[in-house]
Design a protein around this motif. Structure first.
Motif, mmCIF file in Angstrom:
data_model
loop_
_atom_site.group_PDB
_atom_site.id
_atom_site.type_symbol
_atom_site.label_atom_id
_atom_site.label_comp_id
_atom_site.label_asym_id
_atom_site.label_seq_id
_atom_site.Cartn_x
_atom_site.Cartn_y
_atom_site.Cartn_z
ATOM 1 N N CYS A 35 -14.200 -0.162 28.123
ATOM 2 C CA CYS A 35 -14.639 1.215 28.325
ATOM 3 C C CYS A 35 -13.487 2.213 28.195
ATOM 4 N N LEU A 36 -13.707 3.266 27.420
ATOM 5 C CA LEU A 36 -12.712 4.326 27.235
ATOM 6 C C LEU A 36 -13.001 5.517 28.156
ATOM 7 N N GLY A 37 -13.997 5.369 29.037
ATOM 8 C CA GLY A 37 -14.261 6.389 30.046
ATOM 9 C C GLY A 37 -15.043 7.602 29.575
ATOM 10 N N GLN A 38 -15.734 7.473 28.442
ATOM 11 C CA GLN A 38 -16.496 8.607 27.901
ATOM 12 C C GLN A 38 -17.951 8.209 27.694
ATOM 13 N N GLU A 49 -1.595 9.014 17.777
ATOM 14 C CA GLU A 49 -1.796 10.468 17.873
ATOM 15 C C GLU A 49 -2.875 10.895 18.860
ATOM 16 N N GLU A 50 -3.597 9.908 19.457
ATOM 17 C CA GLU A 50 -4.615 10.195 20.469
ATOM 18 C C GLU A 50 -5.740 11.092 19.940
ATOM 19 N N THR A 51 -6.315 10.675 18.828
ATOM 20 C CA THR A 51 -7.455 11.381 18.237
ATOM 21 C C THR A 51 -8.733 10.669 18.664
ATOM 22 N N TRP A 52 -9.682 11.459 19.183
ATOM 23 C CA TRP A 52 -10.956 10.933 19.656
ATOM 24 C C TRP A 52 -12.083 11.315 18.699
ATOM 25 N N TYR A 53 -12.923 10.333 18.369
ATOM 26 C CA TYR A 53 -14.153 10.591 17.616
ATOM 27 C C TYR A 53 -15.319 10.116 18.478
ATOM 28 N N SER A 54 -16.373 10.924 18.551
ATOM 29 C CA SER A 54 -17.538 10.560 19.365
ATOM 30 C C SER A 54 -18.766 10.392 18.489
ATOM 31 N N GLN A 55 -19.724 9.622 18.991
ATOM 32 C CA GLN A 55 -21.003 9.379 18.322
ATOM 33 C C GLN A 55 -20.816 8.942 16.874
ATOM 34 N N VAL A 56 -19.835 8.056 16.669
ATOM 35 C CA VAL A 56 -19.525 7.586 15.317
ATOM 36 C C VAL A 56 -20.598 6.599 14.856
ATOM 37 N N LYS A 78 -12.514 16.868 11.003
ATOM 38 C CA LYS A 78 -12.832 17.909 11.994
ATOM 39 C C LYS A 78 -14.247 17.843 12.546
ATOM 40 N N GLY A 79 -15.242 17.693 11.702
ATOM 41 C CA GLY A 79 -16.626 17.719 12.143
ATOM 42 C C GLY A 79 -17.030 16.557 13.027
ATOM 43 N N MET A 80 -16.204 15.516 13.072
ATOM 44 C CA MET A 80 -16.530 14.330 13.861
ATOM 45 C C MET A 80 -15.725 14.235 15.160
ATOM 46 N N LEU A 81 -14.739 15.105 15.335
ATOM 47 C CA LEU A 81 -13.881 15.040 16.514
ATOM 48 C C LEU A 81 -14.671 15.261 17.795
ATOM 49 N N TYR A 82 -14.253 14.597 18.857
ATOM 50 C CA TYR A 82 -14.900 14.696 20.171
ATOM 51 C C TYR A 82 -14.513 16.041 20.790
ATOM 52 N N PRO A 83 -15.478 16.979 20.956
ATOM 53 C CA PRO A 83 -15.158 18.324 21.401
ATOM 54 C C PRO A 83 -14.508 18.406 22.793
ATOM 55 N N LYS A 84 -14.724 17.387 23.635
ATOM 56 C CA LYS A 84 -14.117 17.439 24.973
ATOM 57 C C LYS A 84 -12.586 17.464 24.879
#
Length: 93
Positions: A41-44, A56-63, A83-89
């Motif tokens: 778990c990554l806590g999201q 670089e600690e780049t997060w992608y969500s709902q991939v 950009k369009g896939m980055l996790y907005p949090k």
């Protein structure tokens, strides 16, 4: 050059949202100096499948599996986050 690590959460919630297929998609498109790993778990929870790229600690969500090729080509090979896939949090627009 620091090798990159791609962590794909395969814990309960992300797994239910299809993270195993996302992991398989990354594994089917290997990139030099990039390690693809299943992660706990990554806590999201609820925003997955989550993909976290280090160092670089780049997060992608709902991939989704069909989006993996874009991340591989643009981010892992081209060095430019999608950009369009980055996790907005963590990456507000």
């Amino acid at each position: 050059m620091t090798p990159k690590r791609v962590l794909i959460c395969t814990n309960r919630t992300c797994r239910k949202q299809g993270s195993q297929k996302v992991l398989a998609a990354f594994q089917s498109l290997p990139v030099a100096n990039v390690t693809v790993e299943s992660s706990s778990c990554l806590g999201q929870c609820g925003n997955g499948p989550m993909v976290f790229i280090l160092p670089e600690e780049t997060w992608y969500s709902q991939v989704q599996p069909d989006e993996v090729k874009t991340v591989v080509e643009k981010h892992l090979q081209g060095g430019i986050p999608v950009k369009g896939m980055l996790y907005p949090k963590f990456h507000p627009h």
